[in-house]
Design a protein around this motif. Structure first.
Motif, PDB file in Angstrom:
ATOM      1  N   PRO A  27     -17.058 -69.987  14.570  1.00 13.19           N
ATOM      2  CA  PRO A  27     -16.421 -68.700  13.797  1.00 13.19           C
ATOM      3  C   PRO A  27     -17.729 -67.864  13.920  1.00 13.19           C
ATOM      4  N   ILE A  28     -17.285 -66.640  13.657  1.00 12.63           N
ATOM      5  CA  ILE A  28     -18.628 -65.583  13.526  1.00 12.63           C
ATOM      6  C   ILE A  28     -18.547 -64.977  12.302  1.00 12.63           C
ATOM      7  N   GLU A  29     -19.730 -64.300  11.913  1.00  7.90           N
ATOM      8  CA  GLU A  29     -19.912 -63.798  10.802  1.00  7.90           C
ATOM      9  C   GLU A  29     -19.074 -62.779  10.545  1.00  7.90           C
ATOM     10  N   ASP A  30     -18.837 -62.107   9.362  1.00 14.01           N
ATOM     11  CA  ASP A  30     -18.050 -60.947   8.928  1.00 14.01           C
ATOM     12  C   ASP A  30     -18.726 -59.912   9.098  1.00 14.01           C
ATOM     13  N   ASP A  31     -19.897 -59.838   9.245  1.00 13.48           N
ATOM     14  CA  ASP A  31     -20.584 -58.530   9.778  1.00 13.48           C
ATOM     15  C   ASP A  31     -20.760 -58.402  11.117  1.00 13.48           C
ATOM     16  N   VAL A  32     -20.149 -59.214  11.988  1.00 14.27           N
ATOM     17  CA  VAL A  32     -20.333 -58.853  13.301  1.00 14.27           C
ATOM     18  C   VAL A  32     -19.056 -58.458  13.982  1.00 14.27           C
ATOM     19  N   HIS A  33     -19.033 -57.409  15.068  1.00 17.09           N
ATOM     20  CA  HIS A  33     -17.965 -56.783  15.637  1.00 17.09           C
ATOM     21  C   HIS A  33     -17.837 -57.501  16.855  1.00 17.09           C
ATOM     22  N   LEU A  34     -16.657 -57.808  17.496  1.00 18.81           N
ATOM     23  CA  LEU A  34     -16.504 -58.673  18.870  1.00 18.81           C
ATOM     24  C   LEU A  34     -16.403 -57.404  19.929  1.00 18.81           C
ATOM     25  N   GLY A  35     -17.162 -57.518  20.933  1.00 19.18           N
ATOM     26  CA  GLY A  35     -17.186 -56.329  21.884  1.00 19.18           C
ATOM     27  C   GLY A  35     -16.320 -56.719  23.114  1.00 19.18           C
ATOM     28  N   GLY A  36     -15.840 -57.930  23.313  1.00 20.53           N
ATOM     29  CA  GLY A  36     -15.080 -58.487  24.599  1.00 20.53           C
ATOM     30  C   GLY A  36     -16.149 -59.133  25.542  1.00 20.53           C
ATOM     31  N   CYS A  37     -15.721 -59.452  26.532  1.00 23.88           N
ATOM     32  CA  CYS A  37     -16.413 -60.268  27.435  1.00 23.88           C
ATOM     33  C   CYS A  37     -17.183 -59.455  28.424  1.00 23.88           C
ATOM     34  N   MET A  38     -16.752 -58.289  28.945  1.00 23.96           N
ATOM     35  CA  MET A  38     -17.329 -57.456  29.865  1.00 23.96           C
ATOM     36  C   MET A  38     -18.697 -56.623  29.155  1.00 23.96           C
ATOM     37  N   VAL A  39     -19.873 -56.913  29.743  1.00 23.21           N
ATOM     38  CA  VAL A  39     -20.858 -56.238  29.142  1.00 23.21           C
ATOM     39  C   VAL A  39     -21.857 -55.581  30.571  1.00 23.21           C
ATOM     40  N   THR A  40     -22.174 -54.442  30.255  1.00 26.58           N
ATOM     41  CA  THR A  40     -23.173 -53.662  31.234  1.00 26.58           C
ATOM     42  C   THR A  40     -24.177 -53.096  30.464  1.00 26.58           C
ATOM     43  N   LYS A  41     -25.096 -52.389  31.218  1.00 28.65           N
ATOM     44  CA  LYS A  41     -26.270 -51.846  30.357  1.00 28.65           C
ATOM     45  C   LYS A  41     -25.711 -50.775  29.605  1.00 28.65           C
ATOM     46  N   GLU A  42     -24.597 -50.099  29.900  1.00 23.38           N
ATOM     47  CA  GLU A  42     -24.103 -48.952  29.317  1.00 23.38           C
ATOM     48  C   GLU A  42     -23.382 -49.327  28.034  1.00 23.38           C
ATOM     49  N   SER A  43     -23.016 -50.724  27.835  1.00 22.09           N
ATOM     50  CA  SER A  43     -22.241 -51.222  26.772  1.00 22.09           C
ATOM     51  C   SER A  43     -22.826 -51.120  25.265  1.00 22.09           C
ATOM     52  N   PRO A  44     -22.064 -50.440  24.290  1.00 23.47           N
ATOM     53  CA  PRO A  44     -22.611 -49.998  23.067  1.00 23.47           C
ATOM     54  C   PRO A  44     -23.109 -51.228  22.250  1.00 23.47           C
ATOM     55  N   HIS A  45     -24.161 -50.827  21.060  1.00 24.63           N
ATOM     56  CA  HIS A  45     -24.802 -51.993  20.685  1.00 24.63           C
ATOM     57  C   HIS A  45     -24.201 -52.150  19.112  1.00 24.63           C
ATOM     58  N   TRP A  46     -23.448 -50.854  18.625  1.00 23.80           N
ATOM     59  CA  TRP A  46     -23.213 -50.904  17.155  1.00 23.80           C
ATOM     60  C   TRP A  46     -21.818 -50.504  16.865  1.00 23.80           C
ATOM     61  N   TYR A  47     -21.249 -50.904  15.965  1.00 26.53           N
ATOM     62  CA  TYR A  47     -19.720 -50.458  15.473  1.00 26.53           C
ATOM     63  C   TYR A  47     -19.832 -49.873  14.182  1.00 26.53           C
ATOM     64  N   CYS A  48     -19.394 -48.691  14.075  1.00 25.52           N
ATOM     65  CA  CYS A  48     -19.115 -48.138  12.670  1.00 25.52           C
ATOM     66  C   CYS A  48     -17.943 -48.674  12.218  1.00 25.52           C
ATOM     67  N   THR A  49     -17.981 -49.331  10.815  1.00 28.49           N
ATOM     68  CA  THR A  49     -16.771 -49.825  10.294  1.00 28.49           C
ATOM     69  C   THR A  49     -15.849 -48.686   9.668  1.00 28.49           C
ATOM     70  N   LYS A  50     -16.386 -47.473   9.173  1.00 27.53           N
ATOM     71  CA  LYS A  50     -15.994 -46.441   8.652  1.00 27.53           C
ATOM     72  C   LYS A  50     -15.270 -45.531   9.864  1.00 27.53           C
ATOM     73  N   ASP A  51     -15.981 -45.265  10.699  1.00 26.44           N
ATOM     74  CA  ASP A  51     -15.126 -44.160  11.743  1.00 26.44           C
ATOM     75  C   ASP A  51     -14.583 -45.023  12.752  1.00 26.44           C
ATOM     76  N   LYS A  52     -14.878 -46.557  13.038  1.00 26.38           N
ATOM     77  CA  LYS A  52     -13.891 -47.329  13.983  1.00 26.38           C
ATOM     78  C   LYS A  52     -14.272 -46.831  15.482  1.00 26.38           C
ATOM     79  N   VAL A  53     -15.836 -46.607  15.408  1.00 27.95           N
ATOM     80  CA  VAL A  53     -16.416 -46.120  16.791  1.00 27.95           C
ATOM     81  C   VAL A  53     -17.374 -47.250  17.237  1.00 27.95           C
ATOM     82  N   SER A  54     -17.626 -47.320  18.503  1.00 32.35           N
ATOM     83  CA  SER A  54     -18.508 -48.143  18.982  1.00 32.35           C
ATOM     84  C   SER A  54     -19.698 -47.025  19.851  1.00 32.35           C
ATOM     85  N   PHE A  55     -21.149 -47.428  19.656  1.00 36.38           N
ATOM     86  CA  PHE A  55     -21.991 -46.595  20.127  1.00 36.38           C
ATOM     87  C   PHE A  55     -23.268 -47.335  20.403  1.00 36.38           C
TER      88      PHE A  55
END
Length: 270
Positions: free
Chosen positions: A242-270
């Protein structure tokens, strides 16, 4: 003894069924052997197989819409294998043209082309130092691709300018592309663009602008609301617990361009 289902297939003389049967033989007898011959550097034999494949596909004359669509798939297969053959022979001008044929064929029947296909054509031209063709191909891609598919083509154009020492055109292109990114305002795309831009500044030896872009990439503020209080770190991969509530799952595919952060207010990754 044929089963009822197998007998049904055998009795089906529809155009789409004939097209599917043709493809099985076409793939087994011509396309796969041509790929093997290319890998073995038996280029003349590969060319002969592809020429025969091209001849057979051109002879097809379907009226059914689904069968016509399958014929396009066959044509694309042949064009792509020609491109791979020419690239293996280091005939990069022919490889680029064959790959452009793939792009144009797909676009002609499905409204828009595939960004990877046209960028691959530009890369072939670059590899062979056919800079005029590379420049024209990437410029075409930038104009035709939609707002979420053009960054790789933009990077290809910048690399083409670098190889030709066209610094003025490069700087002007960066300015134009930067304005396009601002208008789109999509965080993930912006991040992809900045990675491409940083690589170009590094190649130019422009440490000042490279550092500015790196700072933007590392900035921990939502690009929409500007807050750093509504963010969750993005975790990639498959959680085994189980993951912590303050972590956002980004899926299994990751590249150097993959975003690091997720804004819970605007629902965007960056």
């Amino acid at each position: 003894m044929l089963t009822q289902q197998t007998a049904g297939w055998a009795a089906d003389d529809s155009e789409i069924n004939r097209a599917n049967k043709f493809y099985d033989k076409f793939l087994h007898d011509l396309i796969l052997p041509a790929m093997d011959k290319t890998k073995e550097n038996k280029f003349a034999e590969a060319q002969a197989l592809l020429d025969e494949a091209d001849k057979q596909v051109k002879a097809l004359n379907y009226k059914d819409a689904d069968a016509k669509s399958r014929k396009v798939d066959f044509e694309i297969d042949v064009f792509e294998k020609y491109a791979e053959l020419y690239a293996a022979e280091e005939k990069f001008d022919l490889a680029g043209k064959a790959q452009l044929d793939v792009y144009e064929k797909l676009k002609s029947v499905r409204v828009r082309g595939n960004s990877e296909m046209i960028c691959k054509a530009g890369e072939y031209y670059l590899e062979g130092k056919h800079y005029a063709q590379a420049e024209a191909t990437f410029e075409k891609a930038i104009k035709e691709l939609d707002d979420f598919d053009w960054v790789d083509a933009q990077k290809g154009l910048w690399i083409t300018y670098l190889n030709q020492d066209k610094k003025d055109k490069l700087i002007a292109s960066i300015a134009t592309a930067s304005e396009r990114v601002k208008k789109i305002g999509y965080p993930t795309l912006t991040r992809q663009f900045r990675f491409a831009l940083k690589e170009i500044y590094d190649d130019l030896g422009d440490k000042v602008n490279s550092a500015k872009v790196e700072a933007q990439l590392n900035d921990k503020h939502c690009p929409l609301c500007g807050s750093d209080k509504t963010l969750q770190p993005i975790m990639y991969g498959m959680p085994i617990c189980p993951i912590e509530d303050d972590v956002h799952l980004g899926g299994c595919m990751v590249t150097k361009e993959s975003p690091h952060w997720y804004c819970t207010k605007d629902k965007v990754s960056f």
